[in-house]
Design a protein around this motif. Structure first.
Motif, short mmCIF file in Angstrom:
data_model
loop_
_atom_site.label_atom_id
_atom_site.label_comp_id
_atom_site.label_asym_id
_atom_site.label_seq_id
_atom_site.Cartn_x
_atom_site.Cartn_y
_atom_site.Cartn_z
N CYS A 68 0.83 -1.22 0.00
CA CYS A 68 0.00 0.00 0.00
C CYS A 68 0.86 1.26 0.00
O CYS A 68 0.53 2.25 -0.66
CB CYS A 68 -0.94 0.00 1.21
N VAL A 69 1.98 1.23 0.73
CA VAL A 69 2.89 2.38 0.74
C VAL A 69 3.51 2.56 -0.64
O VAL A 69 3.60 3.68 -1.17
CB VAL A 69 3.99 2.19 1.81
N TYR A 70 3.93 1.46 -1.25
CA TYR A 70 4.47 1.53 -2.62
C TYR A 70 3.42 2.07 -3.59
O TYR A 70 3.72 2.89 -4.46
CB TYR A 70 4.92 0.14 -3.07
N LEU A 71 2.18 1.63 -3.46
CA LEU A 71 1.10 2.09 -4.34
C LEU A 71 0.85 3.58 -4.17
O LEU A 71 0.64 4.31 -5.15
CB LEU A 71 -0.18 1.31 -4.05
N PHE A 72 0.89 4.06 -2.92
CA PHE A 72 0.66 5.48 -2.66
C PHE A 72 1.71 6.35 -3.35
O PHE A 72 1.37 7.32 -4.03
CB PHE A 72 0.66 5.74 -1.15
N PHE A 73 2.97 5.99 -3.19
CA PHE A 73 4.03 6.80 -3.80
C PHE A 73 4.11 6.60 -5.31
O PHE A 73 4.48 7.51 -6.04
CB PHE A 73 5.38 6.49 -3.14
N SER A 74 3.73 5.42 -5.79
CA SER A 74 3.65 5.23 -7.23
C SER A 74 2.57 6.12 -7.83
O SER A 74 2.75 6.69 -8.92
CB SER A 74 3.35 3.76 -7.55
N ALA A 75 1.44 6.25 -7.13
CA ALA A 75 0.38 7.14 -7.59
C ALA A 75 0.83 8.60 -7.60
O ALA A 75 0.52 9.36 -8.51
CB ALA A 75 -0.85 6.98 -6.71
N ALA A 192 11.57 9.23 -10.94
CA ALA A 192 11.57 8.41 -9.72
C ALA A 192 10.55 7.28 -9.81
O ALA A 192 10.69 6.26 -9.13
CB ALA A 192 11.29 9.29 -8.51
N TRP A 193 9.53 7.47 -10.66
CA TRP A 193 8.48 6.45 -10.75
C TRP A 193 8.98 5.17 -11.40
O TRP A 193 8.55 4.08 -11.00
CB TRP A 193 7.31 7.00 -11.56
N PHE A 194 9.89 5.25 -12.37
CA PHE A 194 10.31 4.06 -13.10
C PHE A 194 10.96 3.01 -12.20
O PHE A 194 10.53 1.85 -12.20
CB PHE A 194 11.24 4.44 -14.25
N PRO A 195 12.01 3.34 -11.42
CA PRO A 195 12.56 2.32 -10.52
C PRO A 195 11.59 1.92 -9.41
O PRO A 195 11.59 0.76 -8.97
CB PRO A 195 13.83 2.98 -9.96
N LEU A 196 10.76 2.88 -8.96
CA LEU A 196 9.75 2.55 -7.95
C LEU A 196 8.76 1.52 -8.48
O LEU A 196 8.42 0.54 -7.81
CB LEU A 196 9.02 3.81 -7.51
N GLN A 197 8.31 1.73 -9.73
CA GLN A 197 7.37 0.80 -10.35
C GLN A 197 8.01 -0.56 -10.60
O GLN A 197 7.33 -1.60 -10.54
CB GLN A 197 6.83 1.39 -11.65
N ALA A 198 9.31 -0.56 -10.88
CA ALA A 198 10.01 -1.83 -11.08
C ALA A 198 9.95 -2.68 -9.81
O ALA A 198 9.72 -3.89 -9.86
CB ALA A 198 11.45 -1.58 -11.49
N ARG A 199 10.15 -2.05 -8.66
CA ARG A 199 10.08 -2.77 -7.39
C ARG A 199 8.64 -3.16 -7.06
O ARG A 199 8.38 -4.27 -6.57
CB ARG A 199 10.67 -1.91 -6.28
N LEU A 200 7.70 -2.24 -7.33
CA LEU A 200 6.30 -2.55 -7.06
C LEU A 200 5.82 -3.72 -7.91
O LEU A 200 5.05 -4.57 -7.45
CB LEU A 200 5.44 -1.31 -7.32
N GLY A 201 6.27 -3.77 -9.17
CA GLY A 201 5.87 -4.85 -10.05
C GLY A 201 6.33 -6.21 -9.55
O GLY A 201 5.64 -7.23 -9.77
N ARG A 202 7.47 -6.25 -8.86
CA ARG A 202 7.94 -7.52 -8.30
C ARG A 202 7.16 -7.92 -7.04
O ARG A 202 6.94 -9.09 -6.78
CB ARG A 202 9.44 -7.44 -7.98
N LYS A 203 6.74 -6.92 -6.29
CA LYS A 203 6.01 -7.19 -5.06
C LYS A 203 4.52 -7.43 -5.31
O LYS A 203 3.86 -8.15 -4.54
CB LYS A 203 6.19 -6.04 -4.07
N TYR A 204 3.97 -6.83 -6.37
CA TYR A 204 2.54 -6.95 -6.67
C TYR A 204 2.41 -7.17 -8.17
O TYR A 204 2.15 -6.25 -8.94
CB TYR A 204 1.80 -5.68 -6.24
N PRO A 205 2.60 -8.40 -8.64
CA PRO A 205 2.74 -8.67 -10.08
C PRO A 205 1.44 -8.63 -10.88
O PRO A 205 1.48 -8.86 -12.09
CB PRO A 205 3.35 -10.08 -10.10
#
Length: 349
Positions: A68-75, A192-205
């Protein structure tokens, strides 16, 4: 297939170029930035949510506090904050100029990935030096874009009637400088979104579900800021066909299709590859600007853009060479391990 990520990013760039020109036109006609961002994300949420619900109902991971924290900052970095800063700069400059700054997104993404240890630089190799020189040249181009004007390359066609400019400010004015700073800040946020999304994609595929949640959160973020700063219901009413078309196209195509495609490309080829297609947006926008909106194109914009793109592809050349070396080393290591296994498994006669 190897060509699919590239084809997807080309389609995304065409969609974003058309969207940026439409947004510039709508903002110049008086559409509120925050209201536009809020409605755009509402459309994007409605567009992608049914797809996510039916397509990923059996593979959707459980939401945790970390996710959820990753999703918030990705948004925030991928949508609400980035779009507000970019559209603020777009309103006060021009579509071609604002998109030129987006060319530094791959370099900023590289630096952020470097800081988070997703990338590395070895200055003892020519690949590492190419990446370092490319980064410096790219930022030199940014300085030229910001501080140097030069002559207008199409002054005769742009100056006719005086009303051909679609909003914005005079090149070099305080308003133009403010717009430039806003675009730079938006570009850093976007990077900053690109590397953040890369990590989020691994955690929430679950790609579509992740995108739907990101747009829902970005809608809530933009709506909260809009309701806190905008008074009266009149700003929320879309009266012009251009405003309605811009909101629908931006939400369904620019956000819905665009973010899903970019997130998929990040999973397939990484954040730097995905960000590397950003310069094509500027080329497409410049063609539309010159042909239809008659924006003035200055020599400073052209020179700065050339430096930015040259630096960008020096960086990408170094990265691709390193990736090629890495794959060769990996294959040699795999062959060596397989050879060792064969030797172990061969019985002595």
């Amino acid at each position: 297939m190897e060509w699919r990520p590239a084809a997807a990013m080309l389609a995304v760039d065409v969609a974003l170029a058309v969207m940026n020109v439409m947004v510039k036109k709508a903002l110049s006609e008086g559409m509120n930035k925050l209201v536009f961002i809020t409605l755009r994300h509402a459309v994007a949420t409605l567009f992608i949510s049914p797809i996510a619900f039916f397509y990923e109902r059996k593979i959707r991971p459980k939401l945790t506090l970390e996710i959820c924290v990753y999703l918030f900052f990705s948004a925030m970095f991928g949508a609400s904050l980035t779009q507000y800063l970019f559209f603020l700069g777009l309103e006060q400059t021009s579509a071609t100029f604002a998109c030129a700054f987006l060319n530094i997104a791959p370099v900023c993404t590289f630096l952020i990935s470097l800081a988070t240890r997703m990338e590395f630089v070895d200055l003892k190799t020519k690949e590492g030096r190419a990446k370092a020189v490319g980064t410096l040249v790219c930022f030199l181009g940014v300085l030229v874009l910001t501080l140097y004007k030069g002559v207008a390359l199409n002054s005769s066609s742009a100056a006719v009637g005086g009303s051909s400019r679609t909003g914005g400010a005079e090149y070099g004015s305080r308003k133009w400088l403010t717009g430039s700073i806003a675009v730079i800040a938006g570009c850093v946020s976007w990077s900053a979104w690109f590397p953040l999304q890369a990590r989020l994609g691994r955690k929430y595929p679950a790609l579509c579900s992740c995108t739907a949640l990101v747009f829902l959160l970005s809608f809530l973020q933009a709506a909260s800021l809009s309701l806190a700063t905008q008074r009266g219901a009149s700003v929320w009413i879309l009266r012009k066909k251009m405003e309605i078309a811009t909101v629908i196209f931006s939400g369904a195509v620019g956000s819905g299709f665009g973010i899903v495609a970019m997130s998929w490309c990040i999973e397939q080829r990484g954040p730097v590859f995905t960000a590397a297609f950003t310069p094509l947006i500027q080329i497409l926008v410049a063609v539309i600007d010159f042909a239809f909106l008659h924006e003035q194109v200055y020599i400073g914009s052209v020179l700065g853009s050339v430096l930015v793109i040259a630096g960008l592809y020096s960086l990408l050349w170094g990265k691709n060479k390193e990736a090629g070396k890495g794959s060769v080393v990996a294959k040699e290591e795999e062959s060596r391990v397989n050879g060792d296994d064969d030797q172990v498994q061969t019985p002595n006669v």
